[in-house]
Design a protein around this motif. Sequence first.
Motif, short mmCIF file in Angstrom:
data_model
loop_
_atom_site.label_atom_id
_atom_site.label_comp_id
_atom_site.label_asym_id
_atom_site.label_seq_id
_atom_site.Cartn_x
_atom_site.Cartn_y
_atom_site.Cartn_z
N THR A 138 0.93 -1.21 0.30
CA THR A 138 -0.02 0.07 -0.20
C THR A 138 1.05 0.88 -0.04
N PHE A 139 0.69 2.27 0.00
CA PHE A 139 0.73 3.47 -0.53
C PHE A 139 0.95 4.69 0.29
N SER A 140 0.80 5.78 1.19
CA SER A 140 0.95 6.81 2.51
C SER A 140 0.24 7.25 2.35
N SER A 141 -1.65 6.93 1.27
CA SER A 141 -2.38 7.79 0.80
C SER A 141 -2.24 8.89 2.28
N SER A 142 -1.63 10.07 2.72
CA SER A 142 -1.88 10.74 3.98
C SER A 142 -2.51 12.27 3.35
N CYS A 143 -2.22 12.28 2.14
CA CYS A 143 -2.83 13.79 1.69
C CYS A 143 -3.32 14.12 0.44
N PHE A 144 -4.84 13.77 0.71
CA PHE A 144 -6.04 13.58 -0.48
C PHE A 144 -6.80 14.30 -0.27
N ASP A 145 -7.93 14.68 -1.43
CA ASP A 145 -8.74 15.66 -1.52
C ASP A 145 -9.45 15.19 -0.90
N GLN A 146 -10.38 13.96 -1.06
CA GLN A 146 -11.52 13.30 -0.46
C GLN A 146 -11.74 11.91 -0.40
N GLU A 147 -12.20 11.35 0.59
CA GLU A 147 -12.19 10.11 1.10
C GLU A 147 -13.99 9.90 1.36
N LEU A 148 -13.80 8.35 0.86
CA LEU A 148 -15.42 7.87 1.33
C LEU A 148 -14.81 6.26 1.62
N MET A 149 -15.86 6.21 2.74
CA MET A 149 -15.60 4.84 3.33
C MET A 149 -16.82 4.38 3.45
N ASP A 150 -16.84 3.25 3.72
CA ASP A 150 -18.06 2.26 3.93
C ASP A 150 -19.48 2.68 3.00
N VAL A 151 -18.86 2.66 2.20
CA VAL A 151 -19.89 2.82 1.22
C VAL A 151 -20.05 1.84 0.10
N SER A 152 -21.02 2.04 -0.38
CA SER A 152 -20.99 0.66 -1.79
C SER A 152 -20.24 1.25 -2.94
N ALA A 153 -20.05 0.06 -3.37
CA ALA A 153 -19.34 0.02 -4.96
C ALA A 153 -19.52 1.50 -5.91
N PHE A 154 -21.30 1.60 -5.60
CA PHE A 154 -21.84 2.02 -6.37
C PHE A 154 -21.53 3.66 -6.59
N GLU A 155 -21.71 3.22 -5.44
CA GLU A 155 -21.01 5.26 -4.90
C GLU A 155 -19.69 5.76 -5.80
N ILE A 156 -18.95 4.55 -5.26
CA ILE A 156 -17.77 4.77 -6.08
C ILE A 156 -18.12 5.31 -7.17
#
Length: 321
Positions: A2-20
């Motif tokens: 994995t990469f350290s994505s510590s600086c990202f614009d937006q994060e979606l967690m615990d959502v459906s695949a279709f939301e992504i």
Amino acid sequence: MTFSSSCFDQELMDVSAFEISNFLKSKSFADHRLIQRGSRSANVSSLRYKAFGPLQIAEYSSGSSMEVRIPNLDDAYHLQIVLSGEGHCVFDGTSLPIQAGDSIMLTPGTEYTLGYSRDCVQLSVRIPLEFLHQSAREFGYFTAGGPIRFIPRGVNVINEGPIRHLLRDVLEFDVRNTSERAQLYYAKLLCHGILQSHESGICLNDRVNPSEHRHIAQIRNYVLDHLTEDIGIGDLVELCRISRKSLYNLFEKETGQTPSTYIRQLKLETIYSELSGDDRNIRNVTEVALKYGFTNLGRFSAQYREHIGELPSETLRRQSH
């Protein structure tokens, strides 16, 4: 991996695949159709998204077996990396397995179907077509017109090569504290790393004299964008907004050539790239010469041999074998 994505614009967690999927479509990341395979696991998907200069980067997992159908990428390339799990890529009737650590380059103009396992985590980098082409030119590559055609082949970029470190740097940068110039610099370095590690039909140019003068670079890009057109001195004068005398003096100082010779050599280099590439639709040298404006075939063959070191027919014959 994995990469350290510590600086990202937006994060979606615990959502459906279709939301992504809908989120990425809203960002014009890629036109695609999502198909969930097997039992659906609701709200277990995640996404980290970042815009970095001209690049868009998405790291995502779906939590279930997934198939993504991409009809056409149109104006962008996609670097796809499987960070964990496994997947496959179907194109032109061929299925290519992708293991953890592998990457493939998706090329505009080709339909793809991507399949991923339940535990798969992917990293996708969207690279605008024109930006990749411009970067290729700046690093001394020649294209044969049209999109650069990457050969779909799994390349492990996680365990070796420069892409791993470049991506890590890009993902750790906070764009709010990173200048636009620095973002462009790293984006171009990533393009260079891709061109070095992923096989394509382009080659490095070692014949046309390089120059860092802004007018020469401007003209070079203009010529490469209009290779099949009849480019006159007046076009270059208007482009750079300098006099004809200044244009000739500039070329003499920077390249030791006249503007016309410089244009011709760029065209000859491109023809060499096309004749020695993997395009099986090329029937003969004549159609390629005429495509780039060489109507006197005898003179064209002589100029080609003088600059390239062999006859155009010899280049095409070697490619066919």
